[in-house]
Design a protein around this motif. Structure first.
Motif, PDB file in Angstrom:
ATOM      1  N   TRP A 118       0.800  -1.246  -0.041  1.00 50.02           N
ATOM      2  CA  TRP A 118       0.059   0.038   0.175  1.00 50.02           C
ATOM      3  C   TRP A 118       0.945   1.174  -0.129  1.00 50.02           C
ATOM      4  O   TRP A 118       0.444   2.401  -0.689  1.00 50.02           O
ATOM      5  CB  TRP A 118      -1.040   0.065   1.018  1.00 50.02           C
ATOM      6  CG  TRP A 118      -1.874  -1.074   1.002  1.00 50.02           C
ATOM      7  CD1 TRP A 118      -2.143  -2.151   1.898  1.00 50.02           C
ATOM      8  CD2 TRP A 118      -2.914  -1.205   0.093  1.00 50.02           C
ATOM      9  NE1 TRP A 118      -3.150  -3.082   1.572  1.00 50.02           N
ATOM     10  CE2 TRP A 118      -3.432  -2.685   0.281  1.00 50.02           C
ATOM     11  CE3 TRP A 118      -3.034  -0.822  -1.132  1.00 50.02           C
ATOM     12  CZ2 TRP A 118      -4.588  -3.098  -0.614  1.00 50.02           C
ATOM     13  CZ3 TRP A 118      -4.092  -1.303  -2.066  1.00 50.02           C
ATOM     14  CH2 TRP A 118      -4.888  -2.498  -1.819  1.00 50.02           C
ATOM     15  N   VAL A 119       2.239   1.252   0.768  1.00 45.12           N
ATOM     16  CA  VAL A 119       2.951   2.266   0.768  1.00 45.12           C
ATOM     17  C   VAL A 119       3.194   2.682  -0.793  1.00 45.12           C
ATOM     18  O   VAL A 119       3.515   3.657  -1.297  1.00 45.12           O
ATOM     19  CB  VAL A 119       4.062   2.165   1.624  1.00 45.12           C
ATOM     20  CG1 VAL A 119       5.283   3.077   1.253  1.00 45.12           C
ATOM     21  CG2 VAL A 119       3.323   2.235   3.081  1.00 45.12           C
ATOM     22  N   ALA A 120       3.741   1.407  -1.558  1.00 40.71           N
ATOM     23  CA  ALA A 120       4.411   1.660  -2.839  1.00 40.71           C
ATOM     24  C   ALA A 120       3.181   2.033  -3.882  1.00 40.71           C
ATOM     25  O   ALA A 120       3.612   3.084  -4.533  1.00 40.71           O
ATOM     26  CB  ALA A 120       4.669   0.491  -3.062  1.00 40.71           C
ATOM     27  N   LEU A 121       2.013   1.661  -3.715  1.00 38.44           N
ATOM     28  CA  LEU A 121       0.894   2.186  -4.536  1.00 38.44           C
ATOM     29  C   LEU A 121       0.475   3.618  -4.317  1.00 38.44           C
ATOM     30  O   LEU A 121       0.208   4.447  -5.065  1.00 38.44           O
ATOM     31  CB  LEU A 121      -0.332   1.412  -4.346  1.00 38.44           C
ATOM     32  CG  LEU A 121       0.082  -0.186  -4.727  1.00 38.44           C
ATOM     33  CD1 LEU A 121      -1.024  -1.112  -4.531  1.00 38.44           C
ATOM     34  CD2 LEU A 121       0.386   0.113  -6.400  1.00 38.44           C
ATOM     35  N   VAL A 122       0.699   3.972  -2.782  1.00 39.55           N
ATOM     36  CA  VAL A 122       0.174   5.612  -2.513  1.00 39.55           C
ATOM     37  C   VAL A 122       1.258   6.474  -2.921  1.00 39.55           C
ATOM     38  O   VAL A 122       1.051   7.234  -3.573  1.00 39.55           O
ATOM     39  CB  VAL A 122       0.207   5.773  -1.084  1.00 39.55           C
ATOM     40  CG1 VAL A 122       0.204   7.105  -0.539  1.00 39.55           C
ATOM     41  CG2 VAL A 122      -1.061   4.879  -0.565  1.00 39.55           C
ATOM     42  N   LEU A 123       2.692   5.891  -3.102  1.00 38.84           N
ATOM     43  CA  LEU A 123       3.612   6.770  -3.599  1.00 38.84           C
ATOM     44  C   LEU A 123       3.398   6.922  -5.107  1.00 38.84           C
ATOM     45  O   LEU A 123       3.870   7.903  -5.652  1.00 38.84           O
ATOM     46  CB  LEU A 123       5.103   6.080  -3.144  1.00 38.84           C
ATOM     47  CG  LEU A 123       5.238   6.244  -1.675  1.00 38.84           C
ATOM     48  CD1 LEU A 123       6.791   5.460  -1.375  1.00 38.84           C
ATOM     49  CD2 LEU A 123       5.465   7.879  -1.258  1.00 38.84           C
ATOM     50  N   ALA A 124       3.192   5.778  -5.545  1.00 40.10           N
ATOM     51  CA  ALA A 124       3.107   5.761  -7.252  1.00 40.10           C
ATOM     52  C   ALA A 124       1.934   6.639  -7.550  1.00 40.10           C
ATOM     53  O   ALA A 124       1.980   7.434  -8.555  1.00 40.10           O
ATOM     54  CB  ALA A 124       2.866   4.446  -7.738  1.00 40.10           C
ATOM     55  N   ALA A 125       0.800   6.554  -6.791  1.00 43.67           N
ATOM     56  CA  ALA A 125      -0.395   7.397  -7.173  1.00 43.67           C
ATOM     57  C   ALA A 125      -0.162   8.993  -7.097  1.00 43.67           C
ATOM     58  O   ALA A 125      -0.419   9.661  -7.941  1.00 43.67           O
ATOM     59  CB  ALA A 125      -1.455   6.938  -6.046  1.00 43.67           C
ATOM     60  N   LEU A 126       0.422   9.265  -5.968  1.00 42.70           N
ATOM     61  CA  LEU A 126       0.546  10.682  -5.483  1.00 42.70           C
ATOM     62  C   LEU A 126       1.904  11.024  -6.541  1.00 42.70           C
ATOM     63  O   LEU A 126       1.847  12.416  -6.876  1.00 42.70           O
ATOM     64  CB  LEU A 126       1.160  10.860  -4.238  1.00 42.70           C
ATOM     65  CG  LEU A 126      -0.022  10.789  -3.166  1.00 42.70           C
ATOM     66  CD1 LEU A 126       0.412  10.756  -1.878  1.00 42.70           C
ATOM     67  CD2 LEU A 126      -1.124  11.661  -3.256  1.00 42.70           C
ATOM     68  N   THR A 135      -1.764   3.814   6.477  1.00 41.31           N
ATOM     69  CA  THR A 135      -0.830   3.980   5.648  1.00 41.31           C
ATOM     70  C   THR A 135      -0.462   5.524   5.545  1.00 41.31           C
ATOM     71  O   THR A 135       0.834   5.945   5.555  1.00 41.31           O
ATOM     72  CB  THR A 135      -0.875   3.511   4.121  1.00 41.31           C
ATOM     73  OG1 THR A 135      -1.275   1.906   4.352  1.00 41.31           O
ATOM     74  CG2 THR A 135       0.252   3.892   3.060  1.00 41.31           C
ATOM     75  N   LEU A 136      -1.395   6.280   5.020  1.00 43.83           N
ATOM     76  CA  LEU A 136      -1.165   7.756   5.019  1.00 43.83           C
ATOM     77  C   LEU A 136      -0.695   8.433   6.458  1.00 43.83           C
ATOM     78  O   LEU A 136       0.417   9.242   6.135  1.00 43.83           O
ATOM     79  CB  LEU A 136      -2.508   8.470   4.784  1.00 43.83           C
ATOM     80  CG  LEU A 136      -2.890   8.093   3.101  1.00 43.83           C
ATOM     81  CD1 LEU A 136      -4.382   8.709   2.966  1.00 43.83           C
ATOM     82  CD2 LEU A 136      -2.295   8.584   2.179  1.00 43.83           C
ATOM     83  N   ARG A 141       4.036  10.654   9.118  1.00 41.79           N
ATOM     84  CA  ARG A 141       4.877  10.821  10.101  1.00 41.79           C
ATOM     85  C   ARG A 141       6.358  10.495  10.048  1.00 41.79           C
ATOM     86  O   ARG A 141       7.020  11.100  10.416  1.00 41.79           O
ATOM     87  CB  ARG A 141       4.528   9.419  11.035  1.00 41.79           C
ATOM     88  CG  ARG A 141       5.599   9.350  12.378  1.00 41.79           C
ATOM     89  CD  ARG A 141       5.001   8.244  13.278  1.00 41.79           C
ATOM     90  NE  ARG A 141       5.806   8.234  14.525  1.00 41.79           N
ATOM     91  CZ  ARG A 141       6.588   7.151  14.938  1.00 41.79           C
ATOM     92  NH1 ARG A 141       6.458   6.089  14.089  1.00 41.79           N
ATOM     93  NH2 ARG A 141       7.306   7.309  15.865  1.00 41.79           N
ATOM     94  N   ASP A 142       6.722   9.899   8.663  1.00 39.99           N
ATOM     95  CA  ASP A 142       8.059   9.456   8.260  1.00 39.99           C
ATOM     96  C   ASP A 142       8.621  10.835   7.382  1.00 39.99           C
ATOM     97  O   ASP A 142       9.599  10.730   6.923  1.00 39.99           O
ATOM     98  CB  ASP A 142       8.307   8.421   7.384  1.00 39.99           C
ATOM     99  CG  ASP A 142       8.041   7.088   8.437  1.00 39.99           C
ATOM    100  OD1 ASP A 142       8.416   7.157   9.713  1.00 39.99           O
ATOM    101  OD2 ASP A 142       7.691   6.147   7.686  1.00 39.99           O
ATOM    102  N   GLY A 143       7.564  11.802   7.188  1.00 40.37           N
ATOM    103  CA  GLY A 143       7.951  12.898   6.335  1.00 40.37           C
ATOM    104  C   GLY A 143       7.721  12.842   4.882  1.00 40.37           C
ATOM    105  O   GLY A 143       8.367  13.427   4.049  1.00 40.37           O
ATOM    106  N   LEU A 144       7.215  11.627   4.339  1.00 43.49           N
ATOM    107  CA  LEU A 144       7.141  11.215   2.844  1.00 43.49           C
ATOM    108  C   LEU A 144       5.950  12.063   2.233  1.00 43.49           C
ATOM    109  O   LEU A 144       6.113  11.906   0.962  1.00 43.49           O
ATOM    110  CB  LEU A 144       7.183   9.954   2.754  1.00 43.49           C
ATOM    111  CG  LEU A 144       8.393   9.034   3.359  1.00 43.49           C
ATOM    112  CD1 LEU A 144       8.068   7.522   3.270  1.00 43.49           C
ATOM    113  CD2 LEU A 144       9.549   9.449   2.762  1.00 43.49           C
ATOM    114  N   LEU A 145       5.129  12.626   2.909  1.00 43.42           N
ATOM    115  CA  LEU A 145       3.881  13.263   2.444  1.00 43.42           C
ATOM    116  C   LEU A 145       3.533  14.182   3.545  1.00 43.42           C
ATOM    117  O   LEU A 145       3.671  14.090   4.527  1.00 43.42           O
ATOM    118  CB  LEU A 145       2.790  12.343   2.088  1.00 43.42           C
ATOM    119  CG  LEU A 145       2.010  11.280   2.887  1.00 43.42           C
ATOM    120  CD1 LEU A 145       0.988  11.937   3.621  1.00 43.42           C
ATOM    121  CD2 LEU A 145       1.361  10.378   2.045  1.00 43.42           C
ATOM    122  N   THR A 146       2.673  15.185   2.654  1.00 37.93           N
ATOM    123  CA  THR A 146       1.876  16.108   3.736  1.00 37.93           C
ATOM    124  C   THR A 146       0.464  16.076   3.520  1.00 37.93           C
ATOM    125  O   THR A 146       0.078  15.658   2.645  1.00 37.93           O
ATOM    126  CB  THR A 146       2.451  17.692   3.350  1.00 37.93           C
ATOM    127  OG1 THR A 146       2.056  17.747   1.843  1.00 37.93           O
ATOM    128  CG2 THR A 146       3.892  17.853   3.407  1.00 37.93           C
TER     129      THR A 146
END
Length: 146
Positions: free
Chosen positions: A37-45, A83-84, A89-94
């Motif tokens: 799910w992390v990989a797919l969220v990153l890909a989508a965004l 996931t979001l 928290r890790d600073g990968l998205l806002t």
């Protein structure tokens, strides 16, 4: 107590983050970013999300929760929310909340998230390109195994 040089301190820092060591904190990060799910969220965004104009395809963009949920077929509300939150928290998205009626919440990759996106997106593309080969290998293996 002996003093250490800057070079020695840098060398020690590299040892401190060795994912092959059981207690290395980078293992937690690897565990997180290897989640589907992390990989797919990153890909989508990052580039695979819906774009209002074809010219914008392939460009990072902010997405609303509902758009992400539609894009990630099969993700539960609970899993997408977890996931979001972990990525934020890790600073990968806002996460941006706009006080409208109803409230609008959008998610967007940070610079750190964009740097990871390029790697994850490459893995996603590789998986899509080689899935036929992998399926054929699985069938062959299962036939041979009996």
């Amino acid at each position: 107590m002996p003093t250490t040089t800057a070079a020695q301190q840098r060398a020690q820092a590299k040892l401190d983050y060795d994912a092959f060591l059981a207690n290395c904190p980078s293992r937690q990060l690897l565990d997180r970013i290897s989640d589907k799910w992390v990989a797919l969220v990153l890909a989508a965004l990052g580039s695979d999300g819906p774009h209002p104009e074809p010219a914008a395809a392939g460009e990072p963009r902010a997405m609303r929760y509902s758009a992400l949920s539609r894009r990630l077929a099969g993700v539960s509300q609970k899993m997408l929310t977890q996931t979001l939150r972990s990525l934020e928290r890790d600073g990968l998205l806002t996460r941006t909340v706009t006080p409208t009626v109803p409230t609008t919440v959008t998610y967007e990759l940070t610079d750190l998230g964009l740097s990871l996106h390029s790697l994850v997106y490459g893995i996603k593309m590789w998986a899509e390109a080689h899935m036929d080969e992998v399926l054929a290998n699985r069938e062959e293996y299962d036939r041979a195994a009996g």
